[in-house]
Scaffold this active site. Sequence first.
Site, PDB file in Angstrom:
ATOM      1  N   CYS A   1      24.387  22.136  25.328  1.00 58.80           N
ATOM      2  CA  CYS A   1      22.937  21.859  25.555  1.00 58.80           C
ATOM      3  C   CYS A   1      22.752  20.308  25.015  1.00 58.80           C
ATOM      4  CB  CYS A   1      22.095  22.778  24.390  1.00 58.80           C
ATOM      5  SG  CYS A   1      22.427  24.651  25.013  1.00 58.80           S
TER       6      CYS A   1
ATOM      7  N   HIS B   1      15.464  19.226  22.750  1.00 59.13           N
ATOM      8  CA  HIS B   1      16.248  20.467  23.424  1.00 59.13           C
ATOM      9  C   HIS B   1      15.299  21.568  23.132  1.00 59.13           C
ATOM     10  CE1 HIS B   1      18.765  23.197  25.130  1.00 59.13           C
ATOM     11  NE2 HIS B   1      19.362  23.718  23.767  1.00 59.13           N
TER      12      HIS B   1
ATOM     13  N   ASN C   1      15.695  28.512  27.398  1.00 61.79           N
ATOM     14  CA  ASN C   1      16.656  27.650  27.001  1.00 61.79           C
ATOM     15  C   ASN C   1      17.505  27.267  28.442  1.00 61.79           C
ATOM     16  OD1 ASN C   1      18.873  26.065  26.233  1.00 61.79           O
ATOM     17  ND2 ASN C   1      19.409  27.180  24.322  1.00 61.79           N
TER      18      ASN C   1
HETATM   19  N1  COA Z   1      14.969  42.212  20.997  1.00 58.54           N
HETATM   20  C1  COA Z   1      14.849  43.042  19.743  1.00 58.54           C
HETATM   21  N2  COA Z   1      15.585  42.966  18.706  1.00 58.54           N
HETATM   22  C2  COA Z   1      16.636  41.992  18.741  1.00 58.54           C
HETATM   23  C3  COA Z   1      16.915  41.307  19.787  1.00 58.54           C
HETATM   24  C4  COA Z   1      16.037  41.420  20.916  1.00 58.54           C
HETATM   25  N3  COA Z   1      16.184  40.640  22.027  1.00 58.54           N
HETATM   26  N4  COA Z   1      18.023  40.411  19.727  1.00 58.54           N
HETATM   27  C5  COA Z   1      18.325  40.829  18.224  1.00 58.54           C
HETATM   28  N5  COA Z   1      17.312  41.855  17.686  1.00 58.54           N
HETATM   29  C6  COA Z   1      17.490  42.515  16.488  1.00 58.54           C
HETATM   30  C7  COA Z   1      18.996  42.187  15.857  1.00 58.54           C
HETATM   31  O1  COA Z   1      19.747  43.300  16.364  1.00 58.54           O
HETATM   32  C8  COA Z   1      18.566  42.511  14.283  1.00 58.54           C
HETATM   33  O2  COA Z   1      18.379  44.083  14.349  1.00 58.54           O
HETATM   34  P1  COA Z   1      18.805  44.608  12.781  1.00 58.54           P
HETATM   35  O3  COA Z   1      17.773  44.006  11.774  1.00 58.54           O
HETATM   36  O4  COA Z   1      18.302  46.133  12.999  1.00 58.54           O
HETATM   37  O5  COA Z   1      20.204  44.344  12.658  1.00 58.54           O
HETATM   38  C9  COA Z   1      17.151  41.972  14.231  1.00 58.54           C
HETATM   39  O6  COA Z   1      16.843  41.786  15.609  1.00 58.54           O
HETATM   40  C10 COA Z   1      17.294  40.637  13.673  1.00 58.54           C
HETATM   41  O7  COA Z   1      18.312  39.776  13.972  1.00 58.54           O
HETATM   42  P2  COA Z   1      18.449  38.520  13.780  1.00 58.54           P
HETATM   43  O8  COA Z   1      19.775  37.902  14.476  1.00 58.54           O
HETATM   44  O9  COA Z   1      18.476  38.318  12.478  1.00 58.54           O
HETATM   45  O10 COA Z   1      17.318  37.715  14.403  1.00 58.54           O
HETATM   46  P3  COA Z   1      16.651  36.030  13.984  1.00 58.54           P
HETATM   47  O11 COA Z   1      15.424  36.226  13.299  1.00 58.54           O
HETATM   48  O12 COA Z   1      17.747  35.270  13.363  1.00 58.54           O
HETATM   49  O13 COA Z   1      16.422  35.592  15.565  1.00 58.54           O
HETATM   50  C11 COA Z   1      17.525  34.551  17.188  1.00 58.54           C
HETATM   51  C12 COA Z   1      17.501  35.623  16.295  1.00 58.54           C
HETATM   52  C13 COA Z   1      18.722  34.327  18.273  1.00 58.54           C
HETATM   53  C14 COA Z   1      16.225  34.181  18.088  1.00 58.54           C
HETATM   54  C15 COA Z   1      17.560  32.964  16.141  1.00 58.54           C
HETATM   55  O14 COA Z   1      18.560  33.267  15.358  1.00 58.54           O
HETATM   56  C16 COA Z   1      17.736  31.807  17.116  1.00 58.54           C
HETATM   57  O15 COA Z   1      16.978  31.292  17.745  1.00 58.54           O
HETATM   58  N6  COA Z   1      18.973  31.281  16.718  1.00 58.54           N
HETATM   59  C17 COA Z   1      19.124  29.989  17.484  1.00 58.54           C
HETATM   60  C18 COA Z   1      19.834  30.231  18.707  1.00 58.54           C
HETATM   61  C19 COA Z   1      19.806  29.034  19.696  1.00 58.54           C
HETATM   62  O16 COA Z   1      18.975  28.299  19.815  1.00 58.54           O
HETATM   63  N7  COA Z   1      20.983  29.025  20.638  1.00 58.54           N
HETATM   64  C20 COA Z   1      21.185  28.095  21.576  1.00 58.54           C
HETATM   65  C21 COA Z   1      21.542  26.555  20.945  1.00 58.54           C
HETATM   66  S1  COA Z   1      21.805  25.445  21.995  1.00 58.54           S
END
Ligand code: COA
Length: 320
Positions: free
Chosen positions: A111, A247, A277
């Site tokens: 990215c 980004h 993204n």
């Molecule tokens: N829909 C519903 N629930 C979901 C889900 C979805 N699409 N994806 C994950 N969950 C659930 C998980 O299973 C977890 O459940 P649990 O508590 O029962 O285990 C819960 O939601 C929380 O998951 P978590 O990973 O802690 O969520 P988060 O608040 O960290 O958000 C992201 C997840 C991916 C949105 C966040 O971590 C993020 O944006 N990270 C950066 C990713 C990114 O930008 N990547 C590209 C970089 S170039």
Amino acid sequence: MMTRIIGTGSCAGESIVTNEDLAQIVETSDEWIRTRTGIRERRLTTELGTSGMAAEASMRACENAGIRPEELDLILLATSTPEYCFPNGACQIQAKIGAVNAAAFDISAACTGFVFALQTAHSFLVSGAFRTILVVGADDLSKTVDWKDRSTCVLFGDGAGAVVVKGDEKGSFHGIMKADGSRSQVLTCRARTEGNFRNGKTPELGYLHMDGQEVFKFAVKKVPECISQLLEEQQVEKEEIRYYILHQANERIIESVAKRLKEPLEKFPMNIQQYGNTSAATIPILLDEMNRAGKLNRGDQIVLSGFGGGLTWGAILMEW
Ligand code: COA
């Protein structure tokens, strides 16, 4: 010699996929995706693929710059999803748009790719090796995600953005590029590298794999750090910056960067709501939308900043 963007273009995947559409295939909801990421819909490519979207964006950038593709002498494509190992994607663009006088190669930095490619173009312009360069960011990550994995498949979309750059005696352009390969496992997508007739392994293509929370923490620390370093080195005050074009990975990451920089959110344009993204394409797509909407005026100081797999991150301070 400084580097100036003289034209922009973009092209998103042909098919709109809403959060509700995804709720039909994995256990998720519009509410979860919107509140965690800001994304409402994304665009997936059905026919065009990386090179088709990239070529379309490139044609639009050349038109916008008022040049013919034959005038380009280099094409740099930032992508992690080329259609082939070889030929590279930049050569495919060259053929599709008829840029017969251009050299062409790809840059791989996930990215962060567009930010690295634009700095590479700047170095070539400064050295005098090339005079008119097309810099493209294009990705088709929908082919790499596991559509059964709700934690990743909701985040990404497909698209391409392109800019034409030329050297300019006036203006300014400064950049920073960073990498930390020791943390590569946080965000990976394995290529077909295993298996030959001797080792008995079967070649397998891996899906995109991500530790979301680690990526989140990395981004909100490194992006403001790198932007602050750049402004400090160039002795530019935050008040002088018109826009921070970041980004587009997650609305909450952008909000957190704004807060850490103590800058108003209005200076951080976003379009993640419509595209998700799109990896190397997010920054040039946003630049193109802002350019065509007349939001960028000559002389505006802007900061571009990307982060992603590698891990890689970087920033550019430039004059529009
Ligand atoms: N829909 C519903 N629930 C979901 C889900 C979805 N699409 N994806 C994950 N969950 C659930 C998980 O299973 C977890 O459940 P649990 O508590 O029962 O285990 C819960 O939601 C929380 O998951 P978590 O990973 O802690 O969520 P988060 O608040 O960290 O958000 C992201 C997840 C991916 C949105 C966040 O971590 C993020 O944006 N990270 C950066 C990713 C990114 O930008 N990547 C590209 C970089 S170039």
